[in-house]
Scaffold this active site. Structure first.
Site, PDB file in Angstrom:
ATOM      1  N   ASP A 241       0.815  -1.225   0.000  1.00 24.74           N
ATOM      2  CA  ASP A 241       0.000   0.000   0.000  1.00 24.74           C
ATOM      3  C   ASP A 241       0.844   1.269   0.000  1.00 24.74           C
ATOM      4  O   ASP A 241       0.437   2.295   0.556  1.00 24.74           O
ATOM      5  CB  ASP A 241      -0.955  -0.005   1.212  1.00 24.74           C
ATOM      6  CG  ASP A 241      -1.838  -1.231   1.199  1.00 24.74           C
ATOM      7  OD1 ASP A 241      -2.110  -1.754   2.286  1.00 24.74           O
ATOM      8  OD2 ASP A 241      -2.201  -1.692   0.106  1.00 24.74           O
TER       9      ASP A 241
HETATM   10  N1  LIG Z   1       2.983  -6.273  -3.234  1.00 26.46           N
HETATM   11  C1  LIG Z   1       1.764  -5.792  -2.961  1.00 26.46           C
HETATM   12  N2  LIG Z   1       0.685  -6.612  -2.964  1.00 26.46           N
HETATM   13  C2  LIG Z   1      -0.548  -6.117  -2.695  1.00 26.46           C
HETATM   14  C3  LIG Z   1      -0.720  -4.752  -2.378  1.00 26.46           C
HETATM   15  C4  LIG Z   1       0.445  -3.900  -2.407  1.00 26.46           C
HETATM   16  O1  LIG Z   1       0.341  -2.671  -2.193  1.00 26.46           O
HETATM   17  N3  LIG Z   1       1.643  -4.451  -2.689  1.00 26.46           N
HETATM   18  N4  LIG Z   1      -1.989  -4.269  -2.021  1.00 26.46           N
HETATM   19  C5  LIG Z   1      -2.878  -5.340  -1.518  1.00 26.46           C
HETATM   20  C6  LIG Z   1      -4.292  -5.008  -1.146  1.00 26.46           C
HETATM   21  N5  LIG Z   1      -4.422  -4.973   0.301  1.00 26.46           N
HETATM   22  C7  LIG Z   1      -4.983  -3.847   0.786  1.00 26.46           C
HETATM   23  O2  LIG Z   1      -5.490  -3.042  -0.006  1.00 26.46           O
HETATM   24  C8  LIG Z   1      -4.047  -6.057   1.155  1.00 26.46           C
HETATM   25  C9  LIG Z   1      -4.316  -7.351   0.759  1.00 26.46           C
HETATM   26  C10 LIG Z   1      -3.925  -8.421   1.557  1.00 26.46           C
HETATM   27  C11 LIG Z   1      -3.289  -8.209   2.779  1.00 26.46           C
HETATM   28  C12 LIG Z   1      -2.871  -9.392   3.592  1.00 26.46           C
HETATM   29  O3  LIG Z   1      -2.440  -9.267   4.727  1.00 26.46           O
HETATM   30  N6  LIG Z   1      -2.971 -10.585   2.957  1.00 26.46           N
HETATM   31  C13 LIG Z   1      -2.463 -11.860   3.584  1.00 26.46           C
HETATM   32  C14 LIG Z   1      -3.477 -12.993   3.396  1.00 26.46           C
HETATM   33  C15 LIG Z   1      -4.841 -12.588   3.906  1.00 26.46           C
HETATM   34  C16 LIG Z   1      -5.854 -13.699   3.595  1.00 26.46           C
HETATM   35  O4  LIG Z   1      -5.444 -14.783   3.146  1.00 26.46           O
HETATM   36  O5  LIG Z   1      -7.046 -13.430   3.810  1.00 26.46           O
HETATM   37  C17 LIG Z   1      -1.216 -12.275   2.812  1.00 26.46           C
HETATM   38  O6  LIG Z   1      -1.163 -12.038   1.566  1.00 26.46           O
HETATM   39  O7  LIG Z   1      -0.348 -12.907   3.450  1.00 26.46           O
HETATM   40  C18 LIG Z   1      -3.040  -6.901   3.186  1.00 26.46           C
HETATM   41  C19 LIG Z   1      -3.423  -5.822   2.380  1.00 26.46           C
HETATM   42  C20 LIG Z   1      -2.946  -6.448  -2.554  1.00 26.46           C
HETATM   43  N7  LIG Z   1      -1.621  -6.949  -2.715  1.00 26.46           N
END
Ligand SMILES: Nc1nc2c(c(=O)[nH]1)N[C@@H](CN(C=O)c1ccc(C(=O)N[C@@H](CCC(=O)O)C(=O)O)cc1)CN2
EC number: 3.5.1.10
Length: 297
Positions: A241
């Site tokens: 983000d």
């Molecule tokens: N490299 C990036 N990837 C993503 C970004 C980014 O800015 N850089 N934005 C996110 C979207 N997002 C908030 O808007 C967000 C999505 C997911 C997570 C998170 O903690 N995901 C966990 C798994 C959660 C689950 O399985 O329900 C994870 O990936 O380990 C935080 C913020 C989209 N991707």
């Protein structure tokens, strides 16, 4: 067939229309040189926007929309000819065809309001894009997507399988993608995808960044007792983000609103903000300068 109708409409509407996007160190003579080049090559300027950060020597940004008869057949020759001007001013530049639909891939998880907004705008003919596929880590949106004749790929993700899933995602998109939209896709992308699609992955974050980065921003906002909530569309970088912001909007809330009320109001903002950002990307209106954007609306 919706896809064909959208494609045909834009091909007719934008025949012969091209766009030049330029960023370079500012100095006198850039506008004159570009205008002279277009005139000498039989092109007529339809719209021209430019911005200089600092007359004392910052960067210069320009977007020109032009018409040239038979452009589709001669665009490669025009690009070769433009290199002389570009080299003279050390430009970072591209020339695109307005009637070539960009290939858009949408990633979604369970929440589908942003996906629905994009599909609605696309069906209405407001997005000159070819939605080549939807990729999701859940099955929830399959029926909706396939009802429009768009391929749907279900790829569940766990922390352990993320590397191989991202490899499969890349393979599925190969040759079929110009940019990706994360329509509330709740998985953090690794550098394997982010590097390959630098400034070509648009995410909608459900807060008014830089406030409330990461997961559950509405819960964070509720605990903080905010009076304004918002949404932010940004290009995705390795840092969560923190990528170049493209568009934001806000809405007022009060002590009477619980977390679900914030989420309900937030969904309206998220949809609109993401749709604006996607439309501007499709229309080549966004230039990225380090971690900021210049948006010629
Ligand atoms: N490299 C990036 N990837 C993503 C970004 C980014 O800015 N850089 N934005 C996110 C979207 N997002 C908030 O808007 C967000 C999505 C997911 C997570 C998170 O903690 N995901 C966990 C798994 C959660 C689950 O399985 O329900 C994870 O990936 O380990 C935080 C913020 C989209 N991707």
């Amino acid at each position: 067939m919706v896809a064909q109708k959208v494609k045909t409409m834009f091909q007719e509407k934008y025949r012969g229309v091209g766009r030049i996007l330029i960023s370079c160190p500012d100095r006198p003579g850039i506008v004159a040189a570009v205008s002279k080049f277009l005139h000498e090559n039989g092109a007529n300027i339809l719209q021209s926007d430019q911005y200089t950060q600092d007359p004392e020597g910052g960067m210069f940004f320009m977007r020109i929309e032009f018409f040239k008869e038979g452009l589709e057949e001669t665009v490669d020759e025009l690009r070769r000819a433009f290199t002389t001007v570009a080299d003279q001013f050390s430009m970072n530049w591209k020339i695109t065809l307005a009637n070539r639909p960009k290939k858009m891939v949408i990633f979604v998880s369970k929440e589908d309001h942003c996906l629905r907004e994009l599909l609605w705008n696309w069906q209405a003919g407001d997005l000159n894009a070819e939605i080549t596929m939807v990729i999701s880590n859940h099955e929830d949106s399959r029926e909706l997507v396939e009802s429009l004749g768009i391929p749907y790929h279900y790829l569940p993700v766990t922390p352990e399988t993320k590397p191989e899933v991202e490899k499969k995602q890349r393979e599925l998109m190969e040759g079929n993608v110009d940019f990706i939209v994360l329509a509330r896709y709740m998985q953090i992308l690794s550098s394997y995808l982010v590097e390959h699609f630098r400034n070509r992955i648009i995410n909608i974050h459900h807060s008014f960044l830089p406030a409330f980065i990461g997961g559950k921003p509405y819960d964070q906002a509720y605990k903080r007792g905010v009076k304004i909530i918002g949404a932010t569309a940004h290009y995705v970088t390795e840092e969560l983000d923190a990528g170049p912001i493209i568009e934001q909007d806000v809405s007022r809330v009060s002590h009477r609103d619980n977390v679900n009320d914030l989420k309900k109001e937030g969904r309206h903002i998220e949809r609109i903000v993401l749709a604006r950002a996607v439309k501007w990307h499709i229309e080549d209106r966004i230039l990225v300068d380090k971690n900021k954007t210049v948006v010629f609306t």
